[in-house]
Design a protein around this motif. Structure first.
Motif, PDB file in Angstrom:
ATOM      1  N   GLY A  52       0.831  -0.698  -0.004  1.00  0.00           N
ATOM      2  CA  GLY A  52      -0.455   0.077  -0.109  1.00  0.00           C
ATOM      3  C   GLY A  52       0.660   1.252  -0.080  1.00  0.00           C
ATOM      4  N   TYR A  53       1.689   1.160   0.387  1.00  0.00           N
ATOM      5  CA  TYR A  53       3.083   1.984   0.110  1.00  0.00           C
ATOM      6  C   TYR A  53       2.861   2.932  -1.315  1.00  0.00           C
ATOM      7  N   ARG A  54       3.193   2.611  -1.756  1.00  0.00           N
ATOM      8  CA  ARG A  54       3.511   3.303  -3.143  1.00  0.00           C
ATOM      9  C   ARG A  54       2.571   4.043  -3.312  1.00  0.00           C
ATOM     10  N   PRO A  55       1.319   3.396  -3.790  1.00  0.00           N
ATOM     11  CA  PRO A  55      -0.152   3.620  -4.296  1.00  0.00           C
ATOM     12  C   PRO A  55      -0.522   4.914  -3.395  1.00  0.00           C
ATOM     13  N   ALA A  56      -0.078   4.652  -1.793  1.00  0.00           N
ATOM     14  CA  ALA A  56      -0.483   6.213  -0.598  1.00  0.00           C
ATOM     15  C   ALA A  56       0.184   7.545  -1.173  1.00  0.00           C
ATOM     16  N   MET A  57       1.948   6.828  -1.529  1.00  0.00           N
ATOM     17  CA  MET A  57       2.557   8.139  -1.866  1.00  0.00           C
ATOM     18  C   MET A  57       1.736   8.759  -3.260  1.00  0.00           C
ATOM     19  N   ALA A  58       1.671   8.381  -4.216  1.00  0.00           N
ATOM     20  CA  ALA A  58       0.694   8.345  -5.199  1.00  0.00           C
ATOM     21  C   ALA A  58      -0.135   9.767  -4.695  1.00  0.00           C
ATOM     22  N   ARG A  59      -1.314   9.259  -4.239  1.00  0.00           N
ATOM     23  CA  ARG A  59      -2.308  10.359  -3.598  1.00  0.00           C
ATOM     24  C   ARG A  59      -1.651  11.391  -2.907  1.00  0.00           C
ATOM     25  N   VAL A  60      -0.113  11.644  -2.413  1.00  0.00           N
ATOM     26  CA  VAL A  60       0.264  12.851  -2.421  1.00  0.00           C
ATOM     27  C   VAL A  60       1.018  13.627  -3.482  1.00  0.00           C
ATOM     28  N   MET A  61       1.692  12.581  -3.440  1.00  0.00           N
ATOM     29  CA  MET A  61       2.166  13.649  -5.164  1.00  0.00           C
ATOM     30  C   MET A  61       1.583  13.580  -6.373  1.00  0.00           C
ATOM     31  N   GLY A  63      -1.548  15.550  -5.639  1.00  0.00           N
ATOM     32  CA  GLY A  63      -2.229  16.567  -4.600  1.00  0.00           C
ATOM     33  C   GLY A  63      -3.642  15.929  -4.268  1.00  0.00           C
ATOM     34  N   GLU A  64      -3.358  14.630  -4.377  1.00  0.00           N
ATOM     35  CA  GLU A  64      -5.217  13.975  -3.601  1.00  0.00           C
ATOM     36  C   GLU A  64      -5.184  14.626  -2.462  1.00  0.00           C
ATOM     37  N   LEU A  65      -4.527  14.400  -1.566  1.00  0.00           N
ATOM     38  CA  LEU A  65      -3.606  14.248  -0.215  1.00  0.00           C
ATOM     39  C   LEU A  65      -2.929  15.170  -0.442  1.00  0.00           C
ATOM     40  N   GLY A  66      -3.647  16.306   1.026  1.00  0.00           N
ATOM     41  CA  GLY A  66      -1.948  16.949   1.154  1.00  0.00           C
ATOM     42  C   GLY A  66      -1.088  16.263   1.595  1.00  0.00           C
ATOM     43  N   TRP A  67      -0.200  17.014   2.174  1.00  0.00           N
ATOM     44  CA  TRP A  67       1.407  16.603   2.980  1.00  0.00           C
ATOM     45  C   TRP A  67       0.976  15.588   3.810  1.00  0.00           C
ATOM     46  N   THR A  68       1.312  14.964   4.123  1.00  0.00           N
ATOM     47  CA  THR A  68       1.184  13.686   4.783  1.00  0.00           C
ATOM     48  C   THR A  68       2.350  12.967   5.200  1.00  0.00           C
ATOM     49  N   LEU A  69       2.314  12.943   6.567  1.00  0.00           N
ATOM     50  CA  LEU A  69       3.718  12.026   7.062  1.00  0.00           C
ATOM     51  C   LEU A  69       3.402   9.891   6.836  1.00  0.00           C
ATOM     52  N   ILE A  70       4.747   9.939   6.167  1.00  0.00           N
ATOM     53  CA  ILE A  70       4.509   7.935   5.793  1.00  0.00           C
ATOM     54  C   ILE A  70       3.795   7.182   7.377  1.00  0.00           C
ATOM     55  N   ASP A  71       4.466   8.177   8.663  1.00  0.00           N
ATOM     56  CA  ASP A  71       3.512   7.478   9.771  1.00  0.00           C
ATOM     57  C   ASP A  71       1.622   7.505   9.712  1.00  0.00           C
ATOM     58  N   ASP A  72       1.922   8.217   8.627  1.00  0.00           N
ATOM     59  CA  ASP A  72       0.105   9.018   9.270  1.00  0.00           C
ATOM     60  C   ASP A  72      -0.854   7.776   7.576  1.00  0.00           C
ATOM     61  N   LEU A 150      18.423  13.133   7.546  1.00  0.00           N
ATOM     62  CA  LEU A 150      17.472  13.744   6.100  1.00  0.00           C
ATOM     63  C   LEU A 150      16.260  12.742   6.095  1.00  0.00           C
ATOM     64  N   SER A 151      14.743  14.261   5.539  1.00  0.00           N
ATOM     65  CA  SER A 151      13.763  13.084   5.147  1.00  0.00           C
ATOM     66  C   SER A 151      13.361  13.763   4.150  1.00  0.00           C
ATOM     67  N   ALA A 152      11.905  13.357   3.553  1.00  0.00           N
ATOM     68  CA  ALA A 152      11.075  13.884   2.293  1.00  0.00           C
ATOM     69  C   ALA A 152      10.179  14.673   3.089  1.00  0.00           C
ATOM     70  N   GLU A 153      10.349  14.399   4.795  1.00  0.00           N
ATOM     71  CA  GLU A 153       9.516  15.577   5.408  1.00  0.00           C
ATOM     72  C   GLU A 153      10.099  16.664   5.721  1.00  0.00           C
ATOM     73  N   VAL A 154      11.461  16.863   5.471  1.00  0.00           N
ATOM     74  CA  VAL A 154      12.453  18.003   5.414  1.00  0.00           C
ATOM     75  C   VAL A 154      12.125  18.835   4.142  1.00  0.00           C
ATOM     76  N   PHE A 155      11.682  18.233   2.646  1.00  0.00           N
ATOM     77  CA  PHE A 155      11.595  19.700   1.713  1.00  0.00           C
ATOM     78  C   PHE A 155      10.224  18.649   1.525  1.00  0.00           C
ATOM     79  N   ARG A 156       9.573  18.338   2.273  1.00  0.00           N
ATOM     80  CA  ARG A 156       8.658  18.292   2.077  1.00  0.00           C
ATOM     81  C   ARG A 156       7.688  17.519   0.434  1.00  0.00           C
ATOM     82  N   ALA A 157       8.764  15.741   0.009  1.00  0.00           N
ATOM     83  CA  ALA A 157       8.561  16.307  -1.224  1.00  0.00           C
ATOM     84  C   ALA A 157       9.134  14.163  -1.053  1.00  0.00           C
TER      85      ALA A 157
END
Length: 238
Positions: A52-61, A63-72, A150-157
């Motif tokens: 489910g990881y890639r599909p969930a990230m794709a929703r963020v990328m 714009g369907e979902l706003g910026w979301t942490l991997i924990d969430d 360093l994390s995607a969280e730092v770059f919001r991407a």
């Protein structure tokens, strides 16, 4: 395969992918499930959760979902798959504890010693889609000796967004060719290479478990190809 070193573009920073490259997410989730819910097929559960990881990230990328942490994102996926494994009854405390399994992932056997050797000569940092809290708690528990997290969280991407790879170079005020991404995933390395970073592949044939062995054949586009992080340290003269 070895780098052709040049004085002007010598690598100074090694940035590491984490899930699968440094830590064994599959084996760790299987062990968690064996301890918490032994009636569940841990292998199938780990694979379903990761699927489910890639599909969930794709929703963020997208714009369907706003910026979301991997924990969430992990928690969203977890809530979706629990009924498939007879665990729909788990309460909030149990779900929250299980979701934190990603903070408790065990390193591959070579990882800590390999990083300690590489750290003598290079700045070693994470470059993961995992969020800062997750990566920090993971490092604390596993003894991963990062100089910087360093994390995607730092770059919001999320990787493979160029903002992540270029962001590492920017953090350390370096041209991209002085940063090397170390990863067990060719698509990640391809994204880094497109941004001017050097690349080193690490073989993790059992990333998805013994029932789903990965092809870890070398690809010529990577400057380095290593069996594990100790082998990488050897190749880099550490």
């Amino acid at each position: 395969m070895h780098l052709r070193w040049g004085h002007a573009d010598e690598v100074e920073v090694l940035a590491f992918d984490i899930f699968g490259t440094v830590v064994d997410w599959h084996g760790s989730i299987v062990r968690e499930m064996s301890a918490l819910h032994p009636q569940v097929d841990g292998d199938a559960f780990a694979l379903a959760w990761r699927a489910g990881y890639r599909p969930a990230m794709a929703r963020v990328m997208s714009g369907e979902l706003g910026w979301t942490l991997i924990d969430d994102l992990h928690r969203r996926i977890l809530d979706e798959i629990l009924p498939q494994f007879g665990l729909a009854h788990l309460d909030e405390a149990a779900r929250s504890h299980l979701n934190r399994a990603w903070h408790r992932l065990d390193p591959w056997p070579d990882a800590v010693a390999g990083l300690q050797r590489l750290k003598r000569k290079y700045i070693v940092c994470t470059l993961s889609n995992g969020n800062l809290g997750l990566l920090t708690r993971m490092a604390k528990r596993a003894g991963l000796p990062w100089d910087c997290v360093l994390s995607a969280e730092v770059f919001r991407a999320y990787k493979p967004d160029p903002a992540t790879y270029r962001g590492v170079a920017r953090v350390f005020d370096l041209p991209p060719q002085r940063v090397m991404l170390v990863a067990a995933h060719h698509d990640d390395l391809e994204g880094a290479r497109a941004c001017g970073l050097r690349t080193a592949y690490v073989e993790r044939p059992l990333e998805f478990g013994a029932g789903k062995v990965k092809d870890v054949s070398p690809q010529a586009a990577n400057e380095l190809h290593s069996r594990d992080l100790l082998d990488l340290a050897e190749q880099l003269g550490c």
